[in-house]
Design an enzyme around this catalytic site. Structure first.
Site, mmCIF file in Angstrom:
data_model
loop_
_atom_site.group_PDB
_atom_site.id
_atom_site.type_symbol
_atom_site.label_atom_id
_atom_site.label_comp_id
_atom_site.label_asym_id
_atom_site.label_seq_id
_atom_site.Cartn_x
_atom_site.Cartn_y
_atom_site.Cartn_z
ATOM 1 N N ASN A 107 0.600 -1.180 0.109
ATOM 2 C CA ASN A 107 0.107 -0.068 -0.068
ATOM 3 C C ASN A 107 0.699 1.243 0.239
ATOM 4 O OD1 ASN A 107 -2.167 -1.402 0.130
ATOM 5 N ND2 ASN A 107 -2.263 -1.845 2.295
ATOM 6 N N ARG A 108 1.884 0.813 -0.555
ATOM 7 C CA ARG A 108 2.839 2.353 -0.686
ATOM 8 C C ARG A 108 3.286 2.811 0.625
ATOM 9 N NH1 ARG A 108 3.199 0.172 -4.784
ATOM 10 N NH2 ARG A 108 2.601 1.039 -6.771
#
Ligand SMILES: Cc1cc2nc3c(=O)[nH]c(=O)nc-3n(C[C@H](O)[C@H](O)[C@H](O)COP(=O)(O)O)c2cc1C
Length: 232
Positions: free
Chosen positions: A209-210
């Site tokens: 999710n970065r």
């Protein structure tokens, strides 16, 4: 002059790219990197990651790094170069001292080295100052190069315009005639190493999710290192 300008008006004239770049993205599921597992110095941490990159990182050339320099006006340039040595004193690469990168380092010794270890969802960025290696160190490394690479260092006036491929091959053939295999090739005076003494080293580990891990060592006046986590 320069700066960021609004180029929106021009974009209509640009043909569509054949790839849907906007939707190209990978999810990184790697294990994280935490403060508690970090080595005491960035060079030791680099050694750990480099070992993993070189053994099971799935990388063609783990020692390939992007070297970015800037001229006296701050105009940047980048290219890939091979890391040939590293230890507590710094990171060493070899090149032509008349090349663009060497010219820029002569004007402005600040440099960045970036290791793009994409298959491992890892990146290491070293920033620091570059110094030329001593002639003895350069000569010792030059002697380890294959004969053909030694001649190549003489044959190429790196970063200058060459008339054509034929001119390059002719220069090489002349050198082969002068220094046949087995004959010692002198170290070109215009060729040698740079040692990058790190001021900061950032270890980047891609996460889901970065929400990546970014841990940065920064040199302190007393010779120690401060470690900080950066927001991804
Ligand atoms: C994988 C790879 C490794 C390279 N290794 C070196 C190197 O160790 N030394 C070098 O001078 N150029 C190396 N090059 C070539 C440089 O990228 C660059 O073309 C050259 O050094 C001239 O750069 P400059 O004109 O910006 O100075 C390598 C290129 C690639 C793609």
């Amino acid at each position: 002059m320069g700066g960021v300008t609004d180029r929106e008006a021009d974009s209509a004239a640009v043909p569509a790219t054949p790839f849907d770049l906007a939707s190209m993205r990978k999810q990184y599921r790697a294990e994280g990197l935490s403060e508690t597992e970090l080595a005491a110095t960035p060079v030791e941490q680099f050694a750990r990651w480099f070992k993993q990159a070189a053994t099971d990182g799935g990388l063609f050339e783990p020692n390939a790094m992007v070297v970015s320099t800037a001229d006296a006006q701050g105009r940047p340039s980048s290219r890939t170069v091979l890391l040939k040595h590293f230890d507590a004193q710094g990171f060493v690469f070899y090149t032509n001292y008349d090349s663009r990168k060497a010219r820029e380092l002569g004007e402005n010794p600040h440099v960045s080295l970036l290791f793009p270890w994409h298959p491992m969802a890892r990146q290491v960025v070293v920033t620091g100052v570059a110094w030329r290696t001593g002639r003895d160190e350069t000569a010792a490394y030059f002697r380890t190069r294959p004969h053909g690479s030694q001649l190549g260092a003489w044959a190429s006036a790196q970063s200058t315009v060459v008339a054509g491929r034929r001119a390059l091959d002719a220069a090489y053939a002349e050198l082969v005639a002068r220094y046949p295999e087995g004959e010692q090739v002198p170290v070109p005076p215009h060729w040698g190493g740079f040692r990058v003494v790190p001021q900061a080293v950032e270890f980047w580990q891609g996460r889901e999710n970065r929400l990546h891990d970014r841990l940065r060592y920064e040199a302190e006046a007393d010779g120690g290192w401060r470690v900080e986590r950066l927001s991804p």
